[in-house]
Design a protein around this motif. Structure first.
Motif, short mmCIF file in Angstrom:
data_model
loop_
_atom_site.label_atom_id
_atom_site.label_comp_id
_atom_site.label_asym_id
_atom_site.label_seq_id
_atom_site.Cartn_x
_atom_site.Cartn_y
_atom_site.Cartn_z
N GLY B 353 0.83 -1.21 0.00
CA GLY B 353 0.00 0.00 0.00
C GLY B 353 0.86 1.25 0.00
O GLY B 353 0.58 2.22 -0.72
N TRP B 354 1.92 1.22 0.81
CA TRP B 354 2.83 2.37 0.82
C TRP B 354 3.50 2.56 -0.54
O TRP B 354 3.66 3.69 -1.01
N GLY B 355 3.87 1.45 -1.17
CA GLY B 355 4.47 1.55 -2.50
C GLY B 355 3.54 2.24 -3.47
O GLY B 355 3.94 3.14 -4.23
N ALA B 356 2.27 1.85 -3.46
CA ALA B 356 1.30 2.46 -4.36
C ALA B 356 1.14 3.94 -4.06
O ALA B 356 1.12 4.78 -4.97
N LEU B 357 1.07 4.27 -2.77
CA LEU B 357 0.86 5.66 -2.38
C LEU B 357 2.04 6.54 -2.82
O LEU B 357 1.86 7.62 -3.40
N ALA B 359 4.15 6.02 -5.21
CA ALA B 359 4.14 6.17 -6.67
C ALA B 359 3.11 7.19 -7.10
O ALA B 359 3.38 8.05 -7.95
N LEU B 360 1.91 7.12 -6.51
CA LEU B 360 0.82 8.01 -6.92
C LEU B 360 1.12 9.47 -6.56
O LEU B 360 0.56 10.38 -7.16
N VAL B 361 2.00 9.69 -5.58
CA VAL B 361 2.36 11.06 -5.21
C VAL B 361 3.57 11.54 -6.01
O VAL B 361 3.57 12.63 -6.58
N VAL B 362 4.61 10.70 -6.07
CA VAL B 362 5.87 11.13 -6.67
C VAL B 362 5.74 11.36 -8.18
O VAL B 362 6.25 12.35 -8.71
N VAL B 363 5.05 10.46 -8.89
CA VAL B 363 5.01 10.57 -10.35
C VAL B 363 4.32 11.85 -10.81
O VAL B 363 4.88 12.60 -11.62
N VAL B 423 7.80 -3.88 -6.55
CA VAL B 423 7.11 -4.10 -7.83
C VAL B 423 5.85 -3.25 -7.89
O VAL B 423 5.55 -2.62 -8.91
N VAL B 424 5.10 -3.21 -6.78
CA VAL B 424 3.88 -2.39 -6.74
C VAL B 424 4.24 -0.93 -6.98
O VAL B 424 3.57 -0.22 -7.74
N LEU B 425 5.33 -0.47 -6.36
CA LEU B 425 5.78 0.93 -6.54
C LEU B 425 5.97 1.24 -8.02
O LEU B 425 5.42 2.22 -8.55
N TYR B 426 6.74 0.40 -8.73
CA TYR B 426 7.06 0.70 -10.12
C TYR B 426 5.85 0.52 -11.04
O TYR B 426 5.64 1.32 -11.96
N VAL B 427 5.07 -0.52 -10.80
CA VAL B 427 3.92 -0.77 -11.68
C VAL B 427 2.89 0.35 -11.53
O VAL B 427 2.36 0.87 -12.52
N VAL B 428 2.60 0.75 -10.28
CA VAL B 428 1.63 1.84 -10.07
C VAL B 428 2.19 3.14 -10.64
O VAL B 428 1.46 3.93 -11.23
#
Lengths: 155, 453
Positions: B353-357, B359-363, B423-428
């Motif tokens: 969940g943190w990875g997704a979050l 990614a959604l903020v940084v990108v 993986v979740v970080l990069y994919v999201v």
């Protein structure tokens, strides 16, 4: 004795199978290579008499996919109409005197040199020859360049 | 005493056993003696048939593929793969062929849904750890199938030969030109020449209707076979002495569920096709590029990346790294940690969940930052290679590593749980790039609000 024969035959099978595989692959690859066909009009394109083109103007030739540029000093440049970024067709804007690509906003000047990124290099050119007062463009020889050079202009 | 003719004909078609089973013994029998069913197991673990374990994503992919084959085959009877007549033949499908509009729309929607569903299926397999042990090579086969789905979608995209397809394929094959050394040759092979023309259309059409379907038959069969060899869907280890070992008959418990899901998917595709339809732009005009010219949505992540980083990084380095990571995933992850549970554990779920979050903020922040910083970036020779190439690449790699270290320290995770979060970080992150490219880029690829496009 039989062992040696078997080993020999096995090696022959393996070796010849490898040769057959390479042959099959080479034939297929050769088949798939695109034939080298000339671009657009496919060869020498007669654009017209020299006097038809006023200095400082750009004329579009849709069939040959190029623009014939006559610079202020009278020299000619034939510019390929394809943007060097990703391949869109770049229209000429006579009011702003520049080529502005609609896809990602690359801009080229009248020499085809890059004014605005993301285009990585100037517009490609085709060789221009002037024979008996007729301007001829060889659309089978597309030329890449890093930047504009006066030697690229035909007089 | 000879049996009646009708009875003898029936018996020759149905060699043995009842067609509709009524006892458990008959149900087992039918599974073994029917061509379509004999690939399936006679009994499955009761835990394996729950909908929320797999969401039936693999089976849904197969159903969508079936719909694509049927609708596609119908259209090959009308479509003509030559630049002068392709567009007209598609118009003919829309106007003159009865139900042509619906068939074409179903093909369009099945294709787009298929890309989403196979990605979701890959995500499910990854998140339940279904790529370890006996399943390692099947993951690689799955990655190849994913590439084939994207290849099919891409080759099909050109066939209508309207402004949308022509320029989307120009852009996408244009990206190939940035591969160092072999870029121009690659482009010529993909296009069948220097420009998109008759050769391109023939190559794309044959690949789309013959080569890829043949490959699908072979690869998909192998994919199903390897699932059987691995013992079916990945499950958490069975608790001793409990009811975890309970098995149920495939017929009817799993078969009925699968048929219901297949019918539901078919219904959704028909409804979408009838209600929304498939787009058809103006006839392709090589002399006029539309503004903006965008790649198909599943490639928009790459086109968006191209706006921000050096072409070689966007087109070669990152895709190659991603492909390598995908293919090597089963072999570089720990093989001895438990599998079968979504996200592996509560801690794993939180880390992901943190990875997704992140990614959604940084990108989006990075996209915006680049937008405002772009006019001020240095323009000296080689600047692009450093500022737009090495720096972003270093940031992406170092950022990922830093995140991995941080989340491991904080949550005390197993190795596979850290990998999962990464993986979740990069994919999201890539999904965010895709969303920005699809919805937030307008004329001249400028950043715009979606409703103003």
């Amino acid at each position: 004795m039989a062992e040696r024969r078997r080993a020999f035959l096995a090696r022959m099978w393996a070796g010849l199978s490898a040769v057959a595989a390479v042959q099959g692959g080479w034939v297929t690859a050769s088949f798939l290579r695109p034939r080298v066909v000339a671009d657009g009009a496919g060869g020498l394109f007669g654009a017209g008499a020299v006097d038809r083109f006023a200095p400082g103007t750009v004329t579009a030739f849709a069939d040959g996919k190029f623009y014939l540029v006559r610079l202020a000093d009278g020299g000619f440049l034939a510019l390929h109409r394809e943007c060097t970024h990703l391949g869109c067709t770049v229209p000429w804007d006579p009011e702003q005197q520049r080529f502005a690509c609609p896809c990602h906003a690359s801009v080229f000047d009248i020499h085809g040199a890059v004014v605005n990124a993301p285009a990585p290099r100037p517009l490609d050119t085709f060789p221009v020859r002037i024979e008996n007062g007729i301007v001829k463009v060889d659309t089978s020889q597309r030329q890449r360049r890093d930047r504009f050079d006066p030697s690229q202009v035909a007089v | 005493m000879k049996l009646p003719l009708a009875r003898r004909i029936w018996d020759s078609i149905v060699l043995r056993g009842p067609v509709i089973p009524r006892t458990d013994r008959d149900r087992a029998f039918v599974t073994i003696h029917t061509l379509l069913l004999h690939l399936r197991p006679v009994k499955v673990p009761a835990r394996a048939i729950g909908f929320t374990h797999t969401f039936g994503l693999g089976g849904s992919s197969a159903v969508l593929l079936g719909l694509l084959v049927v609708s596609g085959l119908l259209m090959t009877l009308v479509y003509q793969p030559a630049p002068g007549v392709a567009f007209d033949s598609v118009v003919r499908i829309e106007r003159d062929v009865r139900f042509g509009t619906l068939v074409r729309a179903m093909h369009y929607w099945s294709a787009n849904l298929l890309v989403l569903v196979v990605v979701a299926h890959a995500a499910r397999v990854f998140l339940t750890g279904g790529y370890h042990g006996a399943r390692q090579f099947n993951w690689v086969v799955g990655v190849a199938l994913l590439a084939m789905v994207l290849g099919s979608a891409f080759t099909g995209y050109l066939l209508p030969w309207d402004q949308l397809s022509y320029w989307a394929v120009t852009i996408s094959t244009g990206m190939l030109g940035y591969v160092p050394v072999i870029g121009e040759r690659l482009q010529h092979v993909a296009r069948g020449g220097a420009d998109i023309g008759a050769s391109t259309l023939v190559v794309f059409y044959t690949t789309h209707t013959s080569i890829l379907p043949a490959l699908f038959v072979a690869m998909l069969s192998f994919h199903f076979w390897r699932v059987r060899k691995a013992g079916g869907v990945v499950l958490p280890p069975a608790a001793t002495g409990g009811s975890d070992d309970e098995k149920v008959l495939f017929v009817p418990h799993l078969l009925v569920r699968e048929v219901m899901l297949a019918l539901a998917i078919a219904a959704v595709v028909v409804l979408l096709g009838a209600a929304v339809g498939a787009p058809l732009g103006e006839r392709a005009n090589p002399g006029m590029s539309p503004n903006p010219a965008k790649a198909p949505w599943y490639f928009m992540g790459l086109q968006e990346l191209l706006v921000h980083v050096h072409p070689v990084v966007a087109v070669v380095v990152i895709p190659c790294l991603a492909a390598l990571a995908l293919v090597l995933l089963p072999y570089v992850t720990a093989d001895d940690e438990p599998t079968g549970t979504w996200f592996q554990s509560d801690r794993g779920r939180r880390a992901a969940g943190w990875g997704a979050l992140v990614a959604l903020v940084v990108v989006p922040l990075w996209v915006l930052a680049h937008e405002f910083a772009a006019p001020h970036l240095p323009a000296w020779r080689g600047a692009a290679a450093v500022v737009a190439g090495l720096l972003p690449l270093a940031f992406v790699v170092a950022g990922g590593l830093a995140f991995g270290r941080f989340v491991q320290r904080w949550h005390v995770l197993r190795r596979n749980e850290v990998t999962q979060a990464l993986v979740v970080l990069y994919v999201v992150g890539f999904a965010a790039l895709t969303a920005i490219g699809v919805w937030f880029r307008g004329a001249h690829m400028a950043l715009v609000w979606p409703w103003t496009r």
